[in-house]
Enzyme design. Structure first.
Site, PDB file in Angstrom:
ATOM      1  N   GLY A 148     -10.054 -64.914  78.203  1.00  0.00           N
ATOM      2  CA  GLY A 148      -8.769 -64.796  78.879  1.00  0.00           C
ATOM      3  C   GLY A 148      -8.937 -64.805  80.374  1.00  0.00           C
ATOM      4  O   GLY A 148     -10.053 -64.682  80.897  1.00  0.00           O
ATOM      5  N   PRO A 149      -7.849 -64.932  81.100  1.00  0.00           N
ATOM      6  CA  PRO A 149      -7.917 -64.962  82.571  1.00  0.00           C
ATOM      7  C   PRO A 149      -8.352 -63.625  83.144  1.00  0.00           C
ATOM      8  O   PRO A 149      -8.361 -62.608  82.434  1.00  0.00           O
ATOM      9  CB  PRO A 149      -6.483 -65.317  82.979  1.00  0.00           C
ATOM     10  CG  PRO A 149      -5.648 -64.946  81.801  1.00  0.00           C
ATOM     11  CD  PRO A 149      -6.490 -65.118  80.584  1.00  0.00           C
ATOM     12  N   LYS A 154     -10.332 -57.285  79.595  1.00  0.00           N
ATOM     13  CA  LYS A 154     -11.394 -57.590  78.628  1.00  0.00           C
ATOM     14  C   LYS A 154     -12.506 -56.540  78.676  1.00  0.00           C
ATOM     15  O   LYS A 154     -12.938 -56.022  77.645  1.00  0.00           O
ATOM     16  CB  LYS A 154     -11.964 -58.983  78.913  1.00  0.00           C
ATOM     17  CG  LYS A 154     -10.952 -60.101  78.788  1.00  0.00           C
ATOM     18  CD  LYS A 154     -11.587 -61.464  78.975  1.00  0.00           C
ATOM     19  CE  LYS A 154     -12.089 -61.666  80.392  1.00  0.00           C
ATOM     20  NZ  LYS A 154     -11.009 -61.705  81.382  1.00  0.00           N
ATOM     21  N   SER A 169       0.514 -82.772  79.513  1.00  0.00           N
ATOM     22  CA  SER A 169       1.766 -82.170  79.062  1.00  0.00           C
ATOM     23  C   SER A 169       2.968 -82.566  79.914  1.00  0.00           C
ATOM     24  O   SER A 169       4.100 -82.259  79.552  1.00  0.00           O
ATOM     25  CB  SER A 169       1.637 -80.641  79.037  1.00  0.00           C
ATOM     26  OG  SER A 169       1.411 -80.129  80.325  1.00  0.00           O
ATOM     27  N   LYS A 191       4.055 -71.022  79.051  1.00  0.00           N
ATOM     28  CA  LYS A 191       5.084 -71.922  79.580  1.00  0.00           C
ATOM     29  C   LYS A 191       6.485 -71.391  79.282  1.00  0.00           C
ATOM     30  O   LYS A 191       7.370 -71.432  80.147  1.00  0.00           O
ATOM     31  CB  LYS A 191       4.897 -73.313  78.977  1.00  0.00           C
ATOM     32  CG  LYS A 191       3.629 -74.015  79.462  1.00  0.00           C
ATOM     33  CD  LYS A 191       3.449 -75.370  78.813  1.00  0.00           C
ATOM     34  CE  LYS A 191       2.187 -76.064  79.339  1.00  0.00           C
ATOM     35  NZ  LYS A 191       1.980 -77.371  78.720  1.00  0.00           N
TER      36      LYS A 191
END
Length: 843
Positions: free
Chosen positions: A356-357, A362, A722, A765
């Site tokens: 994950g970012p 984490k 996309s 999104k």
């Protein structure tokens, strides 16, 4: 001695090339068949009379040799036994019958079939033949006695034959010869010539063995000398003990520690052998220091000590809920792991990878898992590691050698079953010193890590009870083989609602403690926190949000201190000399009663007005907003379409603009677009040209027009497929002069046929669209299954259109349906560019 060729015969047999072995007649040989062509030849022989022709190939590394890469002389053999193994290979046992020479080779149905000529020879008996047979027999008996690899009784029984040819083949098959020498022997058809060559080879091999025996004798004498020195050293130690110098007591203590350490059998034997070597060394020698350090490391590593695991699911759930908000999937996986630990006596260690970012929790999640399970927690940072020795350690031959980081972490933990966090596993690299990710393949494989081999310890160490947790920001930099060994759990960014709850529950209280301000002095409103989240941070996690909250708390703390300072009459000193004092004294010394009373007396005298952090006051404290969302169009525009994008810090909106002008069919893309995004623009243009009639455009419209596609915020690199349908919609709108609805956003990949393909990052999104007030979204039909990852409150608040084709997108996104315009087939560019101005706005 006279030999004459008795008769010849020609046979047509399936042929199998073999490598690294030469099969002689009368020789029973097992080997494994794995190549597809060899398997087919074997199956063909089994369907017939079980005879097959075996010939050795020149180069053993060639998988599919050509006929000219195979020796022309081989052996006709009977297939005695065959067994198909689980991996698809066939184990076969063959017996050589006679040698043969290839006349021709043909390929049939994926295997070779050879025409082979065989020959039999008639030998006239005589005294010369008897003498040659006797000489070969005697030489082979000498060879067997000198060789340590052959059984004497078995070999002597094998050469008691009357046929000279069979004797030569039996002896040749059991000599330690190279493949070339054995092939040379096989190619001698005449039995007498072959027996003579065997006698010559025996003479050479016996001479080699005699030389080896001479060398072994010298080595033995040197070893006897070393044993003598060892005996004298032992006597010296015994004398030192009688003199009371106490040299032996240290070794006795080490021996007791080794026996009590609970090592494996291999490690115990290694430690005892090293202890004996240490006793034989002079105490001041450099080698004794190396041996002592090695024994210290063997004793420092936990061999049998383990922490008692907490397996109470209710306690674990409570710990995880108290420490982290959200992250339900990860919490469920941890609770499942604990449930398995309760049901299975000795389960394998788990290997998880949190991806994950930055700032989503984490590392702190690993610490919470350790707290919930009652295990020790150690963290190993792998960022920038590029040396394999960091994982496996250095061999003791190097000066200053140490075990690898994993063994050092096990020593630090002190137990066999800690939680080891492999932080930033995606930041490893490699150079000439090796690849650390390859070394981790063994560590993170439950089938292998119970016998992990560190180069320094040089014994197997059990890592199977360790709970490994790796963390990474991205997956594409982790080798696929390493990914395959871990259970990847993705941590996407937090929603704004989740960030707000995390700030209220954890971050504000933490920063109050760290800055020394109280609830009575500073209060954060929900609106103020929401402003911090939207205008002062742009991230998937909460690290920068915590930093900004801390920044505000520090400013409030300064106001508190300045207010207290102005309430006193103390003069400001002109200069202050530094005073050196110990750290421990002011921390551990209890405060004096006078000071405590003074504080209590001063507090009511300095009333501090509570600072309320609301949206209007944040700009006064932190300055103007650092981030702004892209302004959405308030009315429908021609050629302007709202798209959705994914970034490492979450989702965002992205407006795509298109305009047409007179030209020669050139498509221009700007906005620092990547290769994939530029290709999407080309695909969109191809779709528009293919659907010109549907769009009411002349077939050759592109010959007179230039189209310019621009994505604002041009300093920021953009890439990915996309934006395909977004670009196509903008181009169609610009060409048809029909505005695009400003209240709708879209994301999806486009093909040249107009198909809309699914995309990734749907959760981020949709969260971005929701944050900007857009409630109507166009998505690919195949993305419908991904709604399971989208927060329920966001999914319910949106009107989602799932489409298969670009035609459906245009019906939804454009202000009105496309109608064929009354344009002549030879329309000029000005006819398309100069559309009525009133079409540019919504009525």
């Amino acid at each position: 001695m006279i030999t004459t060729k008795d008769k010849t015969d020609t046979k047509r047999l399936p042929m199998m090339p073999i490598r690294d072995v030469v099969i002689f007649p009368f020789m029973m040989t097992p080997f494994v068949v794995g190549r597809e062509s060899s398997v087919r030849a074997l199956e063909e022989a089994l369907l017939g009379d079980k005879k097959i022709f075996l010939a050795t190939q020149h180069d053993a590394s060639v998988d599919e040799p050509r006929p000219d890469e195979i020796y022309s002389v081989g052996t006709v053999a009977n297939i005695v036994q065959s067994l198909k193994q689980p991996d698809g290979n066939i184990k076969v046992l063959v017996e050589g019958v006679e040698r043969g020479k290839i006349i021709s080779v043909s390929e049939e149905e994926g295997y070779f079939r050879a025409v082979v000529r065989t020959a039999t020879y008639k030998i006239e008996q005589g005294s010369q033949l008897d003498a040659l047979v006797g000489r070969v027999t005697n030489l082979f008996e000498q060879y067997v006695k000198l060789s340590q690899n052959l059984n004497y009784e078995t070999m002597i029984a094998a050469i008691r034959v009357d046929d000279p040819g069979k004797l030569a083949d039996t002896v040749g098959a059991n000599l330690q010869l190279t493949i070339e020498e054995k092939q040379e022997l096989l190619e001698i058809f005449d039995p007498i010539d072959r027996l003579t060559r065997v006698a010559e080879l025996l003479d050479i091999e016996i001479e080699k063995l005699n030389v080896d025996r001479t060398i072994q004798g010298r080595v033995k004498r040197q070893m006897e000398r070393a044993q003598k020195e060892y005996y004298l050293n032992e006597k010296i130690k015994a004398i030192q003990k009688e003199l009371g110098r106490g040299e032996k007591s240290e070794y006795d203590e080490l021996k007791k520690k080794i026996e009590a350490a609970g090592m494996t059998k291999d490690a115990y034997e290694k430690a005892m052998a090293e202890l004996k070597r240490l006793e034989a060394m002079p105490p001041m020698s450099a080698e004794s220091t190396v041996s002592r350090n090695y024994l210290d490391w063997l004793l420092a590593v936990p061999w049998k000590k383990r922490t008692k695991e907490i397996r109470d699911l209710r306690y674990a759930r409570q710990v995880l809920e108290n420490d982290h908000y959200g992250l339900q999937k990860i919490k469920e996986r941890i609770l499942e792991f604990l449930a398995v630990r309760r049901l299975v006596q000795n389960p394998r260690g788990s290997i998880l990878c949190f991806v994950g970012p930055p700032g989503v929790g984490k590392t702190s999640l690993g610490m919470s898992i350790a707290k919930a399970t009652g295990r020790k927690f150690v963290r190993l940072s792998l960022g920038g590691v590029r040396d394999e020795a960091e994982i496996r350690g250095h061999r003791r031959t190097y000066i200053g050698a140490l075990p690898g980081q994993l063994i050092q972490m096990m020593k630090k933990a002190g137990t066999k079953n800690p939680i080891i966090m492999l932080d930033e596993i995606d930041k490893m690299s490699m150079d000439f010193r090796g690849d650390p990710s390859a070394a981790l393949l063994e560590v993170l494989d439950p089938e292998q890590n119970y016998m992990f081999a560190d180069h320094y310890l040089d014994v197997e160490y059990d890592l199977s009870q360790v709970f490994f947790i790796a963390t990474a920001n991205v997956l594409h930099t982790i080798p696929p083989a390493l990914q395959d060994r871990m259970e990847v759990i993705r941590l996407s960014g937090y929603t704004e609602l989740e960030k707000l709850e995390i700030a209220k529950r954890f971050l504000v209280a933490k920063q109050r403690r760290e800055t020394g301000v109280s609830e009575e002095q500073v209060e954060f409103t929900d609106g103020g926190l929401q402003t911090l989240i939207q205008s002062y941070t742009r991230e998937a996690g909460v690290r920068n949000l915590e930093r900004e909250i801390g920044n505000i708390c520090r400013k409030v703390a300064r106001k508190v201190v300045e207010a207290q300072a102005t309430s006193t009459d103390d003069a400001i000193p002109e200069s202050v000399e530094p005073v050196i004092e110990e750290d421990a004294a002011p921390v551990e010394e209890p405060p004096k009663k006078g000071r405590k009373k003074a504080k209590k007396e001063e507090a009511p005298m300095v009333p501090i007005e509570k600072v309320v952090i609301a949206p209007p006051s944040i700009s006064d404290l932190l300055g103007p907003a650092k981030f702004r969302d892209m302004d959405l169009d308030k009315q429908n525009e021609i050629g302007a379409t709202t798209g959705l994008a994914w970034t490492e810090v979450g989702g965002s909106i992205l407006t795509t603009e298109a305009t047409v002008m007179e030209g020669r069919g050139k498509l221009t893309t700007t906005g620092k677009l990547g290769d994939v995004m530029q290709e999407s623009a080309q695909a969109a243009m191809s779709y528009v040209r293919s659907r010109a009639q549907y769009l009411g455009l002349p077939k050759d419209f592109y010959r007179h027009l230039d189209i310019h596609v621009h994505v604002p915020e041009g300093a920021i690199p953009k890439d990915g497929p996309s934006a395909g349908i977004t670009i196509a919609t903008s181009i169609c709108s610009a060409l048809t002069a029909i505005p695009v609805r400003c209240d709708i956003a879209m994301t999806g990949e486009i093909t040249v046929r107009g198909r809309v393909l699914p995309i990734g990052g749907l959760k981020e999104k949709l969260m971005a669209a929701h944050r900007h007030g857009i409630r109507e979204i166009v998505l690919a039909k195949d993305n419908e299954k991904d709604l399971a990852d989208v927060p329920e409150n966001i999914a319910k608040d949106m009107n989602l259109h799932f489409v298969f084709s670009m035609d459906e997108v245009l019906k939804i996104a454009l202000e009105r349906e496309i109608v064929a315009l009354p344009l002549a087939p030879t329309a000029t560019a000005s006819d398309l560019v100069a559309r009525p101005a009133e079409d540019n706005r919504t009525h």
